[in-house]
Structure formats: C-alpha cells, structure tokens
Write a protein that holds these residues in place. Structure first.
Motif, short mmCIF file in Angstrom:
data_model
loop_
_atom_site.label_atom_id
_atom_site.label_comp_id
_atom_site.label_asym_id
_atom_site.label_seq_id
_atom_site.Cartn_x
_atom_site.Cartn_y
_atom_site.Cartn_z
N LEU A 573 0.85 -1.28 -0.15
CA LEU A 573 -0.07 0.06 -0.01
C LEU A 573 0.80 1.25 0.05
CD1 LEU A 573 -2.66 -1.10 2.65
CD2 LEU A 573 -3.01 -1.18 0.03
N LEU A 574 2.01 1.14 0.63
CA LEU A 574 2.62 2.56 0.93
C LEU A 574 4.12 2.16 1.05
CD1 LEU A 574 0.80 4.82 3.40
CD2 LEU A 574 1.05 5.02 0.92
N LEU A 611 -4.47 6.70 3.62
CA LEU A 611 -4.48 6.10 2.26
C LEU A 611 -5.13 6.66 1.26
CD1 LEU A 611 -4.97 2.57 3.28
CD2 LEU A 611 -2.96 3.44 2.85
N LYS A 616 2.01 7.10 -3.12
CA LYS A 616 2.26 6.04 -2.39
C LYS A 616 3.55 5.72 -2.00
CE LYS A 616 -1.73 4.68 -3.43
NZ LYS A 616 -2.77 4.74 -2.42
N ARG A 617 4.67 6.92 -2.42
CA ARG A 617 5.99 6.60 -1.43
C ARG A 617 6.15 8.10 -0.91
NH1 ARG A 617 11.33 3.68 -3.78
NH2 ARG A 617 12.59 4.33 -2.10
#
Length: 786
Positions: A573-574, A611, A616-617
């Motif tokens: 997810l991350l 989220l 995502k980074r």
C-alpha cells in the motif's frame, strides 16, 4: 567469550558508508568470523552484527515443524511433501495437497469430499469381475486383505502386517466384521485414503502400529479401542488440532511415538494438565454442593453440575480449550458416578516406565543448574519460585503514593536452544508479544499466550503453565520481531470464524505468517531485500502490517483474508523512506490511520500514512527533537524505545542518558505549523539505568498506566505513571524514580554458567497479569502478578 558485554550496541555509522553495518539489536550477533569466534567484533570491545547476507547467499528456508517434544497439534504437511508408506505396485505417488485449517474446512460429507477431490463415489466392482485396478479401488474383501497382508497366508488370522494405503477408502469401507478376523494384526497402514472417522469396533486388540497419514480424520476418540498401540502417524489430517494430539496421548497409555517423534514429553504435560483439572473440578464440586438446596432432585443437580463444570472450569490457553473441556466433562461425570467421592489422580491412564521417564521437555526451567547437572522437573507448579520478587531501595514514586506491585517469578525457560540443548546460553532472544485477547462473549478476557523469537525459532508459550504450545523453526533464519493479529474469515457454510495469525520476520527479509492453532506456516511475503528490524500491525485494520528494514524503508502491506485454499494475496500500500535504520514502529494512538511514529538510529520521526492521499511513496513528515535540562539539544540521537502510555502520552528512550521521556503528542503536534522539526513537549522524566549501552526495548501497559524496561544487570524497571499523567505542569525538577525494580531472583541463578545477563525486552499483557522478559543468555523469564 566473556559474558556481561552487550551484544547489540554498534558504533556510529562512519562517513565511508558503514551505516548498513552499524545496525541495531536485531542484527545477527552470532555469526562466526574466520578466527572461529561465535560473534563478530567491533571497536570498543563490544559485540555487534555483520551486515545481513544478500538473498543469493542466504541458506535455504524450510519449516522444521513443531520442534522437539511438547503438546503440539498435528502438523499439516506442506504442498509438495510426500507421504510415508508403500503404494500399490505400479501406482505413481502424487504430492500431498496442503489442506485448509479447521476454521476454513468445508462441511465434512462424503459428497463434499468427493467434489473437493474431483472424485465420484468409489465404485464397487461388479460380481465376478477381477483385476488389480478394480480391486484396489473397491471396498475391502478377504482376498484383497490376503493379497496385501504379510506374511502371505490363506487365512486372515495369520496376517500380522497389512498395507491398505492409497486405495481411496472411505470410512464406510472399513467393515468391522471383516477386519475383526485379523486376530493377530499388529501393524496397519491406512495412509493416503479419504477416512473421516474410524469405526469404534474394529476388534484389533493386538494392534501396535497404526498409520493414518493424509486422510480427512476429524476425531481421535475412536483410537481408545487400540490399548496396545505404540506408534501412531496422523500427519496430513488438516482437521486435527493441538487438542486432538493431547487426546491421543491421554487415550493411549502405551504410546511411544506420534508422527515419528517421541511422545513422552506430551504424556508428561497431559498428566500435569489432568492433575490440575481434577483439582479444579473437585473444588467446583464442593462449591456446587454447598449451594444446593435440600429439595433439589439429586439426578437433576448432578446433570447441572456437569454442565456448570464444563462452562466454568478453565485452565490453560484458548488453543487447548477443546481438550480441557473434554477432560472436565469426563472428570465431572466420573465424580458424579462415584457419588461425589474425589477423583483420584490414578484415574489417569497408567503409563509404563518407558513412556514417562524420558527426555527433557521442550520448555526447560534452568534453576540452580551446575554445568554438569541438567536434571529437569516437569511439573509447572514445581517450576514456580515461591518467593516474591525483591525490590531495590526507594521502590515508590517521589510522592510516595504508589505501592510496589506484588510480582513473583513463575517460569524460566530455554525453549530457543540449538538442538534443544540446555547448555546453549548463546542464542539471543529479540522480541516477544502477547496474543490479542478476543475471546467471544468475555469482555474481560485477557491473554496469557506469548510469542517469543530468537535464533532460528519462534515459540508460543502459555504463561500460566509454562508449556511451549508451538515451536516454528526456519534453519538459516534469525528472527528479530513478531506481531499478532486476529483475522475474521467466513467459511463456505457462511459462518464467521476468528483465528490468530502470528507474523515473524528477521535476517532474510521475509515475513512468515504462522497459523498458530493449526501449527504451520501458511504464507511467506518477500518484503525487503535486507533484514527486517521490526513489525507492527495496525490497531484498526487487522490485515494491515508495517515492516521496517535495514534498507531504510517502512512498507505498509495489506495481507488480505486467506481464501479457502488458505492462501494470502498480500499487496503493498505505501512505502515510507527513512534517513536512518528504523528500530521501533508505533501508530499514533489517537489517530492510527493518519500518522505513524518510528524510533530510528537518527532520532524520532513521523509519517503521514493516510491512504486517501495520492502519493504511494513518502518521506518523513516531521522529525522530533528532545532537549536535556541544561538546554543542549539531543537531536540526531538514537531512539530505541517508543510506545504510547495512553492516547496522548508517549514514552521514549535513547535521547537522554539514564532517562525515559514522557511527552505529549497533542501538545507537540499542535505547535507544528509548517515546521519539519519539532521540539517535544516533555511532561515528565523517568529515572533509568545510567548505562551507555543501547537497544533495550521499552514497552507499556496502557490499561494499567505502566511503563517497563530492562537493563544491563538483568533487572526489570517498573514505573506506575498514573499520577504523572494527571498532574498539571510544571515539569518536576528531578526524574521520577521507578515504582519497583525486579531483581533477577537468586533461586534461579545459573552459577558459573551465567555470571551476568541483560534483559533487552520486557512485555506485559494488557491486564498486567503476566510479564515476560527476554535476555541475551537465551532465557525466557515469566513473572506473575499476585
């Protein structure tokens, strides 16, 4: 090697790029160097780990099963494993398919078994039709038994060994009238069939060896018809659990081997459980009789007693509840049948001397042992030290209002030893965590099951009895962290089930998901290319897992819910980038879905983990700065302890020498603005050991307002900080003294073997009933609150 020197501290990273080798407590401190020394050396005389090996150089991984001895459940065979036992001539042996655990099993009907296996009902050969293939697929006959029996004979009564493996037999094919003619049968192989139960009247009174591997058995009580049984194989029966293995040990007094392993340790543990249950049922009977009124009918009262005993008598962990309730029902019915006379311990099936005298149990106390004396007392009661933990002067807080806690040392275990050797005092233990308390219908339920990791093993221990319930081994791995979650799954029948999953990770960068009740590894995530320092599940999302690695990254994973083939489909997810190695992870208690705190080699940092954001980074959102009393900043210093005391107050360690900080998240975060660096708002300081050594883990018990930390002398520092959380500013001038310091109990000293030990990890369950401490000398210590 000299004892008493720290195995975890490392030198500061050099400008030449030695940061990866600097590591922290989770690096492998027992790698041998070329000189043969069992640990690597670093400047200053301290021991530290070399950098983790790249994946291409790491040893192979495998599950070593349940480990030596202990009340383990039947191990589910991994996919591709081959079963033992002969197959009919000309038939190709196929890999055994890994079956789902008991929670995900389908309704056990003949039709559903046939559909799952892609099979129809087993055909019956037409009358007069012959041929080995039809004989192998059909029901049993006298001719087939003589064909597969040994020695060869035209009379069933002379057969001593019979191989019926691989015939796709159903339970209804085991005809008692036919099999009872095998009056001299001593060995029977029923492996690789489709048996769901065993008929209760097979009449094989002389049977000594029985193989039932790779079937669909769901109950073992029918095995009591084989009182002479000495060897039993039940591997690959996915519906059998830990409790079934204990039932087997209780029902078969002459049993020596189960699944190829010695059964004496399990026998001893069953006897201990039976003794305790008998005592508790008898005490319950006395209370029940005292509450009876004279007009109540005796028959109804006796039936009510059995029901109340099964409902109210509890002992041991949840994973053994099926066995304990089964035995409680038996004991209470015997008590009623005897007219209320006390059930004697002799009612336990008598074991021959060979079955009870035997090897050491897996969980070994190490009290008062000399180097040449390793005798073991198996009784959990006798393992408990009767003296209370001693305190060091001034045990109370400065206001004198907090009384010392009454804690006694209960068990000292060596369950991570290499080759199960009590002489192994070198394996280092790194982390422990209590299983979540999610017992349905009991709001006040508390956990007494703790997972520990160190070396190549992960152990699950019942704190009350000291029994190692499960031991998972991965040769070539060194486990650094464990974390629990409780997943909710839905069976094909539409029923919701809750079961605990234990995540374990370490040197090889892999996360292993262990199904504790079924006793096997159900999934592996290749999370990082370098070693994983720590794990942490989200408190609000049971499938969200944070992993922190030497590669200076923190990754958030969604494990998902396993399907009916018991497979996880994890997704990333991350990815959170750090400037130094993360040592501790801690979701912010008041907003766990929004922010994550991490104690790192370079300080304490915070990330936005929402989220709904597009990136995502992400990099570090804020870095927190601690200041000493003289005004000198301690920015950029290692934070090796981090935990929330309540929803607002954070406890952290590492920035100040001999000091644990209590600081406010809300007050600190409220003054942020757009700053990337924030000075924390300190509420109080706790006095701790003045040692310069690092990597002593800090933990809290929020429900009780307790802070815990070990030290280099083997002590456990206990702080009751409830009065500090409620007092208004200003900040006290002097650090608060501990409420209590638990000393290493002298009755459990190891004499010449261990001259000094360090407690690097301390964890308590939510109600502070049990406290577990890990040392660098391969000892798991368990205290109990009185």
């Amino acid at each position: 090697m000299k004892k008493g020197v720290m195995a975890r501290p490392l030198p500061e990273p050099s400008p030449a790029g030695d940061a990866a080798r600097a590591g922290h407590l989770h690096a492998a401190a027992r790698r041998s160097d070329r000189s043969g020394c069992p640990c690597s050396r670093i400047p200053g005389g301290l021991r530290g780990p070399p950098p983790p090996q790249p994946p291409s150089q790491r040893p192979g991984d495998q599950n070593a099963g349940a480990g030596p001895r202990g009340p383990l459940g039947v191990v589910v065979r991994s996919r591709g494993a081959r079963s033992a036992g002969p197959l009919p001539s000309g038939r190709r042996q196929l890999p055994a398919r890994a079956a789902p655990p008991p929670e995900l099993r389908l309704p056990r009907t003949l039709a559903s078994v046939s559909r799952r296996r892609g099979l129809g009902r087993t055909p019956v050969p037409p009358t007069g039709q012959r041929g080995p293939r039809l004989l192998a697929m059909g029901p049993l006959s006298a001719r087939l038994l003589m064909q597969r029996g040994r020695p060869k004979s035209d009379r069933l009564g002379k057969i001593r060994s019979l191989d019926l493996s691989g015939l796709k037999l159903l339970s209804e094919h085991l005809d008692p009238k036919l099999l009872s003619r095998l009056t001299q049968l001593q060995e029977l192989d029923l492996s690789n069939n489709q048996l769901e139960t065993l008929p209760a009247n097979l009449g094989l009174a002389h049977l000594r060896i029985l193989r039932c591997a790779n079937n669909q058995l769901g109950d073992v009580t029918a095995l009591c018809q084989f009182p002479q049984l000495e060897e039993l194989s039940l591997e690959g029966n996915p519906f059998l659990t830990v409790s079934d293995n204990l039932k087997v040990s209780f029902l078969l007094p002459k049993l020596r081997k189960v699944n190829g392993k010695d059964a004496s340790s399990t026998c001893s543990q069953v006897e201990n459980l039976n003794r305790e249950l008998t005592s508790r049922v008898t005490a319950h009977w006395e209370k029940f009789k005292a509450a009876l009124s004279p007009e109540e009918e005796a028959e109804k009262a006796q039936a009510d007693f059995v029901k109340s005993a099964v409902r109210d008598v509890r002992y041991g962990p949840e994973s053994l509840s099926e066995f304990t309730q089964w035995r409680v029902r038996m004991i209470s019915e015997e008590l009623v049948a005897s007219g209320g006379m006390q059930v004697r311990e002799a009612d336990t099936p008598e074991r021959p001397p060979k079955a009870t005298a035997a090897k050491e149990p897996r969980a070994r106390p190490v009290a008062k042992k000399r180097p040449d004396d390793f005798s073991v007392n198996r009784s959990p009661k006798k393992r408990a030290c009767t003296s209370s933990a001693r305190e060091e002067g001034s045990p109370l807080g400065s206001d004198g209002s907090q009384p010392a806690l009454d804690l006694e040392p209960l068990h000292f275990l060596q369950c991570h030893s290499k080759n199960n050797s009590p002489r192994d005092l070198e394996t280092q233990l790194w982390a422990c965590a209590f299983e979540p308390a999610w017992e349905e219908g009991h709001e006040g339920a508390t956990s007494q099951t703790v997972a520990t990791c160190g070396g190549e093993a992960v152990c699950v221990i019942d704190c009350q009895t000291g029994i190692v319930l499960h031991k998972y081994k991965a040769p070539g791995e060194e486990f650094f962290s464990v974390a629990w979650t409780a997943l909710t799954v839905v069976t094909q029948a539409g029923h919701k089930k809750r079961w605990s999953v234990l995540a374990a990770a370490g040197l090889r960068g892999l996360v292993r998901l262990l199904h504790v009740r079924a006793g096997f590894c159900c999934g592996v995530i290749r999370a990082h290319k370098k070693a994983i320092a720590t794990l942490c599940f989200s408190p609000t999302h049971e499938t969200h897992l944070f992993t922190a690695s030497y590669d200076k990254r923190i990754i958030l994973w969604d494990l998902g819910v396993p399907n009916h083939d018991y497979e996880f489909q994890a997704s990333q997810l991350l990815t959170l980038d750090t400037t130094s190695i993360p040592l501790r992870l801690c979701p912010v208690a008041s907003c766990p879905d929004a922010y994550l705190l991490a104690g790192c080699e370079g300080g304490c940092c915070c990330w936005d983990v929402r989220l709904d954001q597009p990136q995502k980074r992400r990099g570090c959102e804020v870095e927190f700065v601690f200041s000493e009393g003289d005004g000198s900043e301690a920015a950029g210093r290692r934070v090796d302890g981090l935990a929330f005391v309540n929803e607002d107050v954070v406890a952290s360690k590492g920035n100040g020498l001999g000091t644990i900080y209590l600081w406010s998240w809300s007050q600190t975060w409220g003054g942020r603005g757009k700053q990337s660096t924030l000075a924390v708002v300190v509420l109080a300081r706790l006095q701790w050991s003045p040692t310069k050594l690092a990597y002593f883990s800090l933990s809290t018990c929020p429900d009780e307002g307790i802070v815990l930390c070990g030290d280099e002398e083997g002590n456990v520092w206990v702080y009751d900080v409830r009065h500090l959380l409620t007092q208004p500013p200003p900040l006290p001038a002097a650090p608060q003294t501990p409420t209590q310091i638990l000393k290493w109990p002298q009755p459990w000293a190891l004499g010449q073997m261990v001259t000094k030990t360090m407690v690097n990890t301390v964890v308590a369950n939510p109600t502070f009933t049990y406290l577990t401490a890990l040392t660098d000398s391969n000892i798991v210590a368990i205290w109990r609150r009185q």
